[in-house]
Every structure is written in C-alpha cells, then in structure tokens.
Design an enzyme around this catalytic site. Structure first.
Site, PDB file in Angstrom:
ATOM      1  N   SER A 127     -12.072   0.722  15.384  1.00 35.04           N
ATOM      2  CA  SER A 127     -12.243  -0.701  15.679  1.00 35.04           C
ATOM      3  C   SER A 127     -13.386  -0.970  16.659  1.00 35.04           C
ATOM      4  O   SER A 127     -13.398  -0.440  17.770  1.00 35.04           O
ATOM      5  CB  SER A 127     -10.921  -1.236  16.252  1.00 35.04           C
ATOM      6  OG  SER A 127     -11.130  -2.378  17.037  1.00 35.04           O
TER       7      SER A 127
ATOM      8  N   ARG B 181     -13.783  -3.788  18.077  1.00 37.58           N
ATOM      9  CA  ARG B 181     -13.144  -4.582  19.125  1.00 37.58           C
ATOM     10  C   ARG B 181     -12.652  -3.690  20.262  1.00 37.58           C
ATOM     11  O   ARG B 181     -12.887  -3.971  21.442  1.00 37.58           O
ATOM     12  CB  ARG B 181     -11.956  -5.351  18.509  1.00 37.58           C
ATOM     13  CG  ARG B 181     -11.014  -6.007  19.499  1.00 37.58           C
ATOM     14  CD  ARG B 181      -9.765  -6.526  18.796  1.00 37.58           C
ATOM     15  NE  ARG B 181      -8.971  -5.487  18.166  1.00 37.58           N
ATOM     16  CZ  ARG B 181      -8.118  -4.696  18.809  1.00 37.58           C
ATOM     17  NH1 ARG B 181      -7.925  -4.817  20.098  1.00 37.58           N
ATOM     18  NH2 ARG B 181      -7.438  -3.773  18.145  1.00 37.58           N
ATOM     19  N   ARG B 182     -11.963  -2.603  19.901  1.00 32.14           N
ATOM     20  CA  ARG B 182     -11.449  -1.690  20.928  1.00 32.14           C
ATOM     21  C   ARG B 182     -12.590  -0.982  21.649  1.00 32.14           C
ATOM     22  O   ARG B 182     -12.611  -0.912  22.883  1.00 32.14           O
ATOM     23  CB  ARG B 182     -10.521  -0.647  20.292  1.00 32.14           C
ATOM     24  CG  ARG B 182      -9.209  -1.216  19.793  1.00 32.14           C
ATOM     25  CD  ARG B 182      -8.467  -0.220  18.914  1.00 32.14           C
ATOM     26  NE  ARG B 182      -7.201  -0.753  18.442  1.00 32.14           N
ATOM     27  CZ  ARG B 182      -6.617  -0.376  17.302  1.00 32.14           C
ATOM     28  NH1 ARG B 182      -7.188   0.518  16.517  1.00 32.14           N
ATOM     29  NH2 ARG B 182      -5.460  -0.906  16.938  1.00 32.14           N
TER      30      ARG B 182
ATOM     31  N   ARG C 156       0.856  -1.186   0.000  1.00 37.23           N
ATOM     32  CA  ARG C 156       0.000   0.000   0.000  1.00 37.23           C
ATOM     33  C   ARG C 156       0.893   1.237   0.000  1.00 37.23           C
ATOM     34  O   ARG C 156       2.064   1.164   0.342  1.00 37.23           O
ATOM     35  CB  ARG C 156      -0.889   0.009   1.240  1.00 37.23           C
ATOM     36  CG  ARG C 156      -2.005  -1.002   1.205  1.00 37.23           C
ATOM     37  CD  ARG C 156      -2.622  -1.211   2.583  1.00 37.23           C
ATOM     38  NE  ARG C 156      -3.239  -0.010   3.106  1.00 37.23           N
ATOM     39  CZ  ARG C 156      -3.619   0.147   4.378  1.00 37.23           C
ATOM     40  NH1 ARG C 156      -3.416  -0.828   5.240  1.00 37.23           N
ATOM     41  NH2 ARG C 156      -4.172   1.269   4.769  1.00 37.23           N
TER      42      ARG C 156
ATOM     43  N   SER D 115       0.619   4.011   1.900  1.00 38.58           N
ATOM     44  CA  SER D 115       0.765   4.786   3.135  1.00 38.58           C
ATOM     45  C   SER D 115       2.201   4.700   3.659  1.00 38.58           C
ATOM     46  O   SER D 115       2.928   3.740   3.386  1.00 38.58           O
ATOM     47  CB  SER D 115      -0.209   4.285   4.212  1.00 38.58           C
ATOM     48  OG  SER D 115       0.271   3.093   4.800  1.00 38.58           O
TER      49      SER D 115
ATOM     50  N   LYS E  52      -3.028  -8.464  10.406  1.00 40.26           N
ATOM     51  CA  LYS E  52      -4.417  -8.316  10.880  1.00 40.26           C
ATOM     52  C   LYS E  52      -5.357  -7.861   9.757  1.00 40.26           C
ATOM     53  O   LYS E  52      -6.567  -7.977   9.897  1.00 40.26           O
ATOM     54  CB  LYS E  52      -4.494  -7.370  12.077  1.00 40.26           C
ATOM     55  CG  LYS E  52      -4.218  -5.907  11.790  1.00 40.26           C
ATOM     56  CD  LYS E  52      -4.469  -5.078  13.039  1.00 40.26           C
ATOM     57  CE  LYS E  52      -4.221  -3.603  12.760  1.00 40.26           C
ATOM     58  NZ  LYS E  52      -4.537  -2.765  13.924  1.00 40.26           N
ATOM     59  N   ASP E  53      -4.802  -7.360   8.637  1.00 35.84           N
ATOM     60  CA  ASP E  53      -5.645  -6.970   7.493  1.00 35.84           C
ATOM     61  C   ASP E  53      -6.019  -8.157   6.606  1.00 35.84           C
ATOM     62  O   ASP E  53      -6.871  -8.027   5.732  1.00 35.84           O
ATOM     63  CB  ASP E  53      -4.923  -5.928   6.618  1.00 35.84           C
ATOM     64  CG  ASP E  53      -4.776  -4.577   7.304  1.00 35.84           C
ATOM     65  OD1 ASP E  53      -5.536  -4.321   8.261  1.00 35.84           O
ATOM     66  OD2 ASP E  53      -3.898  -3.798   6.899  1.00 35.84           O
TER      67      ASP E  53
ATOM     68  N   CYS F 282     -14.245  -7.940  10.834  1.00 32.31           N
ATOM     69  CA  CYS F 282     -14.155  -6.597  11.411  1.00 32.31           C
ATOM     70  C   CYS F 282     -15.533  -6.054  11.774  1.00 32.31           C
ATOM     71  O   CYS F 282     -15.648  -4.977  12.331  1.00 32.31           O
ATOM     72  CB  CYS F 282     -13.421  -5.643  10.463  1.00 32.31           C
ATOM     73  SG  CYS F 282     -14.271  -5.382   8.915  1.00 32.31           S
TER      74      CYS F 282
ATOM     75  N   ARG G 153     -11.139   7.576  10.959  1.00 39.54           N
ATOM     76  CA  ARG G 153     -10.553   6.836   9.860  1.00 39.54           C
ATOM     77  C   ARG G 153      -9.348   7.583   9.301  1.00 39.54           C
ATOM     78  O   ARG G 153      -9.105   8.736   9.596  1.00 39.54           O
ATOM     79  CB  ARG G 153     -11.590   6.642   8.723  1.00 39.54           C
ATOM     80  CG  ARG G 153     -12.702   5.632   9.021  1.00 39.54           C
ATOM     81  CD  ARG G 153     -12.217   4.203   9.033  1.00 39.54           C
ATOM     82  NE  ARG G 153     -11.276   3.897   7.967  1.00 39.54           N
ATOM     83  CZ  ARG G 153     -11.621   3.652   6.716  1.00 39.54           C
ATOM     84  NH1 ARG G 153     -12.876   3.663   6.350  1.00 39.54           N
ATOM     85  NH2 ARG G 153     -10.700   3.366   5.803  1.00 39.54           N
ATOM     86  N   GLY G 154      -8.621   6.911   8.424  1.00 43.46           N
ATOM     87  CA  GLY G 154      -7.443   7.500   7.781  1.00 43.46           C
ATOM     88  C   GLY G 154      -6.192   6.767   8.204  1.00 43.46           C
ATOM     89  O   GLY G 154      -6.200   5.967   9.137  1.00 43.46           O
TER      90      GLY G 154
ATOM     91  N   THR H 260      -2.929  10.817   9.188  1.00 44.21           N
ATOM     92  CA  THR H 260      -4.219  11.514   9.149  1.00 44.21           C
ATOM     93  C   THR H 260      -4.889  11.491  10.509  1.00 44.21           C
ATOM     94  O   THR H 260      -5.414  12.505  10.988  1.00 44.21           O
ATOM     95  CB  THR H 260      -5.150  10.847   8.105  1.00 44.21           C
ATOM     96  OG1 THR H 260      -4.481  10.834   6.845  1.00 44.21           O
ATOM     97  CG2 THR H 260      -6.469  11.579   7.982  1.00 44.21           C
ATOM     98  N   ARG H 261      -4.868  10.331  11.169  1.00 38.50           N
ATOM     99  CA  ARG H 261      -5.547  10.230  12.469  1.00 38.50           C
ATOM    100  C   ARG H 261      -4.857  11.086  13.529  1.00 38.50           C
ATOM    101  O   ARG H 261      -5.511  11.725  14.348  1.00 38.50           O
ATOM    102  CB  ARG H 261      -5.632   8.764  12.907  1.00 38.50           C
ATOM    103  CG  ARG H 261      -6.796   8.049  12.231  1.00 38.50           C
ATOM    104  CD  ARG H 261      -6.945   6.629  12.710  1.00 38.50           C
ATOM    105  NE  ARG H 261      -6.200   5.702  11.868  1.00 38.50           N
ATOM    106  CZ  ARG H 261      -6.111   4.397  12.097  1.00 38.50           C
ATOM    107  NH1 ARG H 261      -6.714   3.878  13.149  1.00 38.50           N
ATOM    108  NH2 ARG H 261      -5.442   3.611  11.288  1.00 38.50           N
TER     109      ARG H 261
ATOM    110  N   THR I 217     -11.531   5.660  17.626  1.00 39.82           N
ATOM    111  CA  THR I 217     -10.996   4.365  17.191  1.00 39.82           C
ATOM    112  C   THR I 217     -11.820   3.866  16.016  1.00 39.82           C
ATOM    113  O   THR I 217     -13.026   4.080  15.964  1.00 39.82           O
ATOM    114  CB  THR I 217     -11.015   3.310  18.318  1.00 39.82           C
ATOM    115  OG1 THR I 217     -10.641   2.046  17.759  1.00 39.82           O
ATOM    116  CG2 THR I 217     -12.382   3.163  18.967  1.00 39.82           C
TER     117      THR I 217
END
Length: 360
Positions: free
Chosen positions: A147, A149-150, A26, A28, A98-99, A261, A167-168, A172-173, A145
């Site tokens: 997620s 899960r979090r 990717r 990023s 994890k992706d 997810c 997101r981002g 960005t975050r 977040t």
C-alpha cells in the site's frame, strides 16, 4: 424499504423446494472466511433459505509480481465477480469494502455494509524481531507493504526504515516474511489477521497518529444487481448504521478527491453523541509532503419515509432502511472535507504522487 426481507423468503419456504441463494467470493482463505461470516448472518435471518458459495479467482489474485498501485486497474479484485453477477451466475457477492471502487459499474450497488471490525493497520514482525516496534527496528530494516498509503505515512514517521512492496494473499505474505530473510516486518490490516485467527502474530497496532487507514477498511460490503429489489431487501438487514454512515463519508471523501490505490489517501472516522467526525489526509509518495484536516457533521436519525427515489445510491451504496437525511449528511461531510483539502492545494500533492507512481 419494502420490508425487512422476510417477505422475500416466506413464499419460497412454503413451496416444495428450498430456495438457493448463490454467493460469489474470491478463492483466498480470508475471502472465504469473510463470505462464510456473511452467509452465517443471512442464515440467522432466513433459516428457510439455502446458500451456495461460488469461489473464483480475480485479476488481483493472478498478478502477483506487480505492485497494486502500478496495475492501474480499479476493479482488480471485483471484475470477475461482477461479471458472474451480471450473468446471473451468482445472486450476491461479498467483498472487503476497501476493494470496491467509489464508482461502481452501471447496474451494480452495495446492498449491505456489515458491522466494521478493527479498521487499523497492524505490524507483524519477523520471528527474530518479535518484541520490537517499528521505532525500535534496526536502521535500514525493510518493511513490506503493498500500500502506497501505508508506505507514505510510515516513511514520514519512521525515516530510518525502508519500505518495499510485498504481494500475495495473507498466507503468502506471512510465509514470505517468515521464510525469506528479506523483510523485518510487514504491515497488514488488523481485521484480516483477526478474521484468520492470527491475532497472536500482531506485534503492534498502528493508531491514527502513526498511520490512518484506508477508506472502508475493516468493513465487508455485499454487492448485488442494482435493480434486484428482492436481493436488496434480503441483504439490507445486514446494514450496520454506524459503519454505513462512516463509510459513506469516507467514500465520498475519496471520490471527490479522485483518489484510488495509485495515490496515498487515508482517513479516520468516529461517531459520538450524534456527531460524525472525519479526518482525511493526502501524502506525497515519500511522505515528505502531506496535508490533513478534520471536520464533523451532526447526524440526525429521523423516521424513514418510504417512497420511490430516482437514484437511491450514494457512493455506490443502497440503504433504504437507513434514514436518507443521515446518509446525505455523511456524504456531504466527505465532500466538504475533500473540497477543503483541494482548496488548500491537495490536488498538487496527488497529481505529483500519481505522476511519480506512473513513472516508476
């Protein structure tokens, strides 16, 4: 395994032209850093090979106004990269493990899982709240977040806080946290912050009793074409046995639960004295309902017998240089723990979470 991969390189090294291995990633900054680290490890094993990085944007990078759990696409950060792999435009792809879904599309496999970095989650605070913890943040503080899960685990633990999707990419975050007055803190994977060199921004590390981590978090996976034996041999040297076995158990747990997810599922694993320990849990979206259990398995690492296998993959992973018996024990541990939770009623918690997530 047919060798340690050196055979794949030697013939090419002796030829007139240096062989080029194309590595997909990717675009990023974090993805590039992760890919560079994998390429550096491969170069150390194969100094005679040349590596070319091919960066591209994925669906997950483009859709930034919707929570990940709402998009309903299991291959958000992988589809475009796999398309390039399928068309032979790249030879291997580096992902955050994890992706990667627990079931890969036909024709692909994870050929290496590198040594895991810190798998825990970290809290980064807005500059005005530096020195605080989640517990000491003011009432109704908003924590960002992406997620479920979090959010589910932390809402249960810190009911005075509000959780909102953010997101981002990491840059960005962090910018949204620092420049907007919307968030008091955000939760990110500690490994990502570490790899970016931003450890100084970590205000708090969340330990398993506060927030268990995502399946595969902190580990990098190298995806290749399942029938490309040359590439499997080449990247197989990167497998870290302990990380591999922990992640097989985690992925088998998630796969058997049919989690993704869109539902809050989390794990914690450890290897000690030949025992693999797996803790797994499921939560309702607001964290009010939850269930978790721990199981362990003995992992025997005996000499690996080379030989053909009909399906060498376990939960999408091929590791012919790691004893099969140990891999099967790890997979069975994940399946057994998931079965235990399902027998105790976890399916109902997950079904309700899925329906509520789809409805909102």
């Amino acid at each position: 395994m047919s060798g340690n991969g050196n055979g794949a390189a030697t013939a090419e090294e002796n030829g007139p032209k240096m062989r080029v291995i194309r590595v997909g990633t990717r675009k990023s900054q974090l993805a590039r850093i992760q890919t560079d680290s994998v390429v550096a490890m491969l170069k150390a094993f194969y100094p005679g090979l040349q590596f070319e990085i091919v960066a591209m944007s994925t669906t997950g990078d483009k859709i930034l106004d919707t929570a990940l759990s709402k998009i309903g696409e299991k291959s958000l950060f992988t589809k475009e990269l796999e398309h390039a792999l399928e068309k032979n435009e790249v030879d291997l792809v580096v992902h955050s493990l994890k992706d990667l879904p627990t079931v890969l599309p036909p024709g692909f496999t994870i050929g290496a899982i590198c040594k895991r970095e810190n798998p825990y989650d970290a809290v980064v605070f807005h500059p005005k709240f530096v020195g605080k913890t989640l517990e000491t943040l003011p009432e109704k503080s908003v924590v960002g977040t992406s997620s479920l899960r979090r959010a589910a685990q932390l809402q249960r633990k810190f009911p005075h806080l509000e959780f909102k999707s953010i997101r981002g990419n990491l840059n960005t975050r962090l910018r949204k946290l620092d420049e907007l007055q919307e968030f008091s803190a955000i939760i990110l994977a500690a490994a990502g912050l570490q790899r970016m060199g931003w450890q100084h921004r970590v205000g708090q590390i969340l330990h398993p009793e506060e927030c268990m981590y995502a399946v595969g978090q902190g580990a990098l996976g190298v995806e290749v074409r399942a029938k490309d034996q040359d590439m499997l041999d080449l990247v197989g040297v990167l497998h870290d046995p302990e990380t591999l076995l922990r992640c097989i158990a985690e992925r088998a747990f998630l796969r058997h639960l049919e989690g993704g997810c869109s539902v809050p599922v989390a794990v914690h694993t450890a290897m000690k004295d030949g025992q693999l320990y797996l803790t797994g849990g499921v939560w309702s979206l607001d964290g009010s309902d939850s269930m978790q259990e721990t199981m362990q398995a003995t992992i025997r690492v005996t000499a690996q017998e080379d030989g053909p296998e009909d399906d060498p993959q376990l939960v999408g992973i091929t590791a012919r240089n790691i004893p099969r018996e140990a891999q099967l024990a790890a997979e069975n541990l994940g399946i057994s723990l998931a079965s235990l939770l399902l027998n105790k009623g976890a399916k109902n918690i997950l079904d309700v979470a899925r329906q509520l997530n789809d409805a909102h």
